[in-house]
Design an enzyme around this catalytic site. Structure first.
Site, short mmCIF file in Angstrom:
data_model
loop_
_atom_site.label_atom_id
_atom_site.label_comp_id
_atom_site.label_asym_id
_atom_site.label_seq_id
_atom_site.Cartn_x
_atom_site.Cartn_y
_atom_site.Cartn_z
N SER A 1 0.85 -1.20 0.00
CA SER A 1 0.00 0.00 0.00
C SER A 1 0.88 1.24 0.00
O SER A 1 2.01 1.20 0.49
CB SER A 1 -0.89 0.01 1.25
OG SER A 1 -1.53 1.26 1.43
N TYR B 1 -1.86 -1.28 10.21
CA TYR B 1 -1.91 -1.44 8.76
C TYR B 1 -0.65 -0.86 8.10
O TYR B 1 -0.02 -1.52 7.26
CB TYR B 1 -3.15 -0.77 8.21
CG TYR B 1 -3.37 -0.97 6.73
CD1 TYR B 1 -3.90 -2.15 6.24
CD2 TYR B 1 -3.04 0.04 5.81
CE1 TYR B 1 -4.10 -2.35 4.87
CE2 TYR B 1 -3.23 -0.15 4.46
CZ TYR B 1 -3.76 -1.34 4.00
OH TYR B 1 -3.95 -1.52 2.64
#
Length: 259
Positions: free
Chosen positions: A151, A165
């Protein structure tokens, strides 16, 4: 004359007769990746925890003219990852591509995030990717490719408090470099990653206009990515078109990480 010059450059992107495993393929990006790989010519093994969602994706893959094997898998269990790789070999006799897409997210202020929530995110996003890569690399041959889906939040700060995350995705970028260093020369397995930016998914409908604007503030293109833009990046890194690329993370984030 270079004998390879007679081959069309578009042929380098074809995955004809290849076999790909996609984790987290029950919905969203993973389902799209499975269909895109099938469109490029690969047979596909799809994995996720929920069988019912996988069956629907399998129908979409076969509608594109390729075979599809459904293997319900919890990537946090190394033994289930081993079984996934074995199932691919038993069915197709080979395994050429792994797309490590399984992932979960969690947002909480760092001083209030529970240890079990933090561990649960790393267990899927980082450890699960490692177990799947381990299992598949044991049976992959030279010329194979692993594509880790990380990401942009592994590269830049988040608008929301997402320590678990963000750290899991940054860790996956480091894992990509290390596995590439271990396997590219010795085993002929290239290992790369793509770092998507904010993607046009169902989550956008649940997000306020203010939050969306904050996410896109540093995006040079000023918009979200489409599934097909990410599909193209995955097919590129899975194919011979990226044959001299390994250990790299391709930011598909509209320029966000370039700020």
């Amino acid at each position: 004359m270079n004998p390879q010059a007679t081959e069309s450059v578009l042929d380098l992107f074809r995955l004809t007769d290849s076999v790909a495993v996609v984790t987290g393929a029950g919905s969203g990006l993973g389902a799209g990746f499975a269909c895109a790989l099938a469109e490029a010519g690969a047979d596909v093994v799809i994995a996720a925890r929920r069988r019912d969602r996988l069956d629907a994706v399998a129908r979409s893959v076969t509608e594109r003219g390729r075979d599809c094997l459904v293997v319900p898998t919890d990537v946090t269990d190394p033994q289930q990852c081993d079984a996934l790789a074995r199932a691919a070999i038993d069915r197709f006799g080979r395994l050429d591509i792994l797309v490590n897409n399984a992932g979960v997210t969690h947002a909480a202020p760092a001083t209030r995030e529970r240890p079990e929530d933090y561990r649960a995110v790393l267990d899927v996003n980082l450890f699960g990717a490692y177990w799947a890569a381990q299992a598949c690399a044991r049976v992959m041959g030279p010329g194979s490719s692993i594509v880790n889906i990380t990401s942009m939040l592994g590269l830049v700060k988040s608008v929301l408090p997402q320590a678990a995350y963000s750290s899991s995705k940054a860790g996956l970028i480091g894992l990509t470099r290390d596995l590439s260093n271990q396997w590219s020369g010795r085993k002929g397995i290239r290992v790369n990653a793509i770092a998507p930016g904010f993607v046009d998914t169902d989550m956008i409908g649940e997000m306020s206009a203010e939050t969306l604007a904050a996410f896109l503030h540093d995006c040079s293109l000023g918009r979200t990515a489409t599934q097909r833009e990410l599909d193209a990046a995955v097919v590129f890194l899975a194919s011979r078109a990226s044959g001299y690329i390994t250990g790299s993370t391709l930011a598909v984030d509209g320029g966000t990480s370039g700020h």
